[in-house]
Write a protein that holds these residues in place. Structure first.
Motif, PDB file in Angstrom:
ATOM      1  N   SER A 292      -0.237  -9.018  -2.012  1.00 46.84           N
ATOM      2  CA  SER A 292      -1.254  -8.114  -2.528  1.00 46.84           C
ATOM      3  C   SER A 292      -1.017  -7.823  -4.010  1.00 46.84           C
TER       4      SER A 292
ATOM      5  N   THR B 254      -4.318  -2.913   9.485  1.00 45.15           N
ATOM      6  CA  THR B 254      -2.881  -2.943   9.781  1.00 45.15           C
ATOM      7  C   THR B 254      -2.561  -2.110  11.035  1.00 45.15           C
TER       8      THR B 254
ATOM      9  N   GLU C  73       8.579 -11.792  -1.481  1.00 41.33           N
ATOM     10  CA  GLU C  73       7.661 -12.417  -0.546  1.00 41.33           C
ATOM     11  C   GLU C  73       7.139 -13.766  -1.003  1.00 41.33           C
TER      12      GLU C  73
ATOM     13  N   SER D 204       0.838  -1.204   0.000  1.00 40.63           N
ATOM     14  CA  SER D 204       0.000   0.000   0.000  1.00 40.63           C
ATOM     15  C   SER D 204       0.876   1.258   0.000  1.00 40.63           C
TER      16      SER D 204
ATOM     17  N   SER E 167      -4.923   1.244   2.902  1.00 41.74           N
ATOM     18  CA  SER E 167      -4.820  -0.073   3.530  1.00 41.74           C
ATOM     19  C   SER E 167      -5.820  -1.033   2.912  1.00 41.74           C
ATOM     20  N   GLN E 168      -5.323  -2.070   2.296  1.00 44.10           N
ATOM     21  CA  GLN E 168      -6.199  -3.084   1.710  1.00 44.10           C
ATOM     22  C   GLN E 168      -7.140  -3.609   2.786  1.00 44.10           C
ATOM     23  N   SER E 169      -6.568  -4.072   3.889  1.00 49.48           N
ATOM     24  CA  SER E 169      -7.353  -4.742   4.933  1.00 49.48           C
ATOM     25  C   SER E 169      -8.093  -3.764   5.831  1.00 49.48           C
TER      26      SER E 169
ATOM     27  N   LYS F 120       7.167  -8.062  -4.315  1.00 46.37           N
ATOM     28  CA  LYS F 120       6.389  -9.229  -4.757  1.00 46.37           C
ATOM     29  C   LYS F 120       7.295 -10.441  -4.915  1.00 46.37           C
TER      30      LYS F 120
HETATM   31  C1  F6R Z   1       2.529  -7.245   0.314  1.00 45.47           C
HETATM   32  C2  F6R Z   1       1.617  -7.202   1.426  1.00 45.47           C
HETATM   33  C3  F6R Z   1       1.907  -6.319   2.595  1.00 45.47           C
HETATM   34  C4  F6R Z   1       0.754  -5.362   2.822  1.00 45.47           C
HETATM   35  C5  F6R Z   1       0.973  -4.525   4.079  1.00 45.47           C
HETATM   36  C6  F6R Z   1      -0.124  -3.499   4.268  1.00 45.47           C
HETATM   37  O1  F6R Z   1       2.089  -8.067  -0.703  1.00 45.47           O
HETATM   38  O2  F6R Z   1       0.585  -7.832   1.388  1.00 45.47           O
HETATM   39  O3  F6R Z   1       3.098  -5.600   2.387  1.00 45.47           O
HETATM   40  O4  F6R Z   1       0.642  -4.539   1.691  1.00 45.47           O
HETATM   41  O5  F6R Z   1       1.027  -5.368   5.199  1.00 45.47           O
HETATM   42  O6  F6R Z   1      -1.378  -4.117   4.366  1.00 45.47           O
HETATM   43  P1  F6R Z   1      -2.688  -3.277   4.227  1.00 45.47           P
HETATM   44  O7  F6R Z   1      -2.748  -2.703   2.874  1.00 45.47           O
HETATM   45  O8  F6R Z   1      -3.792  -4.258   4.491  1.00 45.47           O
HETATM   46  O9  F6R Z   1      -2.640  -2.192   5.274  1.00 45.47           O
END
Ligand code: F6R
Length: 358
Positions: free
Chosen positions: A154, A106, A242, A57, A101-103, A239
């Protein structure tokens, strides 16, 4: 479900053209951008935007900075959440905060958000998960509409974050009544980017062949680029690390000669991005420097900047958004390198999807 796929990662890479089209549908109505006018009004009052994020992100935020600065003419800082929360920089007079933040869960980002909330500054969260903690605690939320992202690495959330930031930057530009010298036809360009992505995912066998040719015996891979190509280099390296566990580094192409070039050995793969006209010749020069020291160059270029011999070429797009296309073959590269090594691509060792400790 994974449907006919063996892994969520490959499924989610393949979904990206559809996600991009869905984002356009969600954010446009009658060719007009639909974003809360109060949010735009408050953003337009800001003298500086701080983008706070972690991991992938954060890398999407680096592209977002370029977009917001170029389209909306506002200074932007991109901050690592884990650093920012405990080492607040000298803030501007009227800061505006964007959490990516995807989730939405975090812990590092949440900690930073709590600090900012205490200071009563306005906060927007871009997230894939409605009602997540970071969505609930912000003043405003924009959703990524990427659908559930299950693979730990991600992919579609990264391109969705870039797409939503493009739309936001354009909306802010309109809110500020700017007349850009180089206007961006956002809706059309995102459509073209979706087409380019589709061609790239359709050519996945070519990427698999590149992995077999260049990555089979290598323990280190470098990624270099300039501008958005530098941002993409950082994400491409993450990418690969990981999921394949191959040591990878992303560098600004011009920095190589300031030290890193010492690491180039016979056969070291160096992936180079040629994504903008302005710096194409310089990056070509950097490629020649590493090749003359034995490196194997793998060049990713946009057609208009391409040369004979470039391994990955994608359709012409506005330079400001072509990170959306350039990252796709890199996600596939990481995927196939992981597969070759027999790794669990969806659940890489030592990693969790949502990092809930600081
Ligand atoms: C990389 C990955 C992590 C997340 C990071 C932030 O592929 O998945 O680096 O990008 O932990 O996560 P979010 O976006 O959910 O806050």
């Amino acid at each position: 479900s994974k449907g006919t796929y063996d892994s969520y990662m490959l499924k989610e890479i393949d979904e990206q053209p559809a996600v991009l089209r869905r984002i356009v549908q969600k954010y446009f109505s009658d060719d007009r951008i639909q974003i809360d006018s109060e949010l735009l009004h408050e953003l337009a009052q800001a003298d500086r935007i701080y983008i706070v994020a972690a991991g992938t992100s954060y890398h999407a935020g680096l592209v977002g900075k370029n977009l917001l600065e170029q389209l909306a003419q506002i200074p932007v800082e991109v901050e690592l959440a884990s650093e920012f929360g405990y080492h607040l920089p000298q803030l501007s007079k009227h800061p505006f905060f964007i959490f990516l933040s995807q989730s939405g869960e975090t812990a590092d980002s949440r900690q930073a958000l709590v600090q900012i909330k205490d200071l009563h500054y306005p906060i927007l969260t871009l997230t894939n998960v409605p009602n997540s903690t970071l969505a609930r605690e912000a003043d405003y939320t924009l959703l990524l509409h990427a659908g559930p992202e299950i693979a730990v690495a991600s992919t579609k959330a990264y391109t969705a974050q870039i797409a939503v930031q493009v739309i936001l930057a354009q909306a802010l530009s309109q809110e500020k009544e700017l007349t850009p010298s180089k206007p961006l036809a956002v809706q059309q360009q995102l459509g073209l980017a979706a087409n380019a992505m589709q061609s790239l995912v359709d050519a996945k066998e070519e990427i698999q062949a590149l992995v077999q040719k260049y990555f089979s015996k290598q323990e280190t891979v470098f990624f270099i680029g300039r501008g958005n190509g530098y941002a993409v280099a950082l994400e491409a390296a993450l990418k690969l690390k990981e999921v394949s566990y191959i040591h990878a580094e992303g560098f600004a192409a011009g920095e190589l000669k300031h030290g890193t070039i010492a690491l180039i050995e016979e056969q070291t793969p160096v992936v180079a991005f040629i994504l903008e006209g302005q710096t194409a010749a310089h990056t070509r020069g950097n490629i020649r420097e590493v090749v003359s020291r034995g490196a194997q160059a793998i060049v990713v270029s946009q057609r208009q900047f391409s040369q004979k011999g470039d391994q990955i070429i994608f359709a012409n797009l506005d330079e400001r958004i072509n990170a959306l296309a350039a990252i796709v073959p890199m996600q596939l590269l990481a995927y196939y390198a992981a597969l070759e090594r027999g790794n669990d691509v969806d659940q890489p060792r030592n990693l969790a999807k949502s990092v809930t400790v600081e």
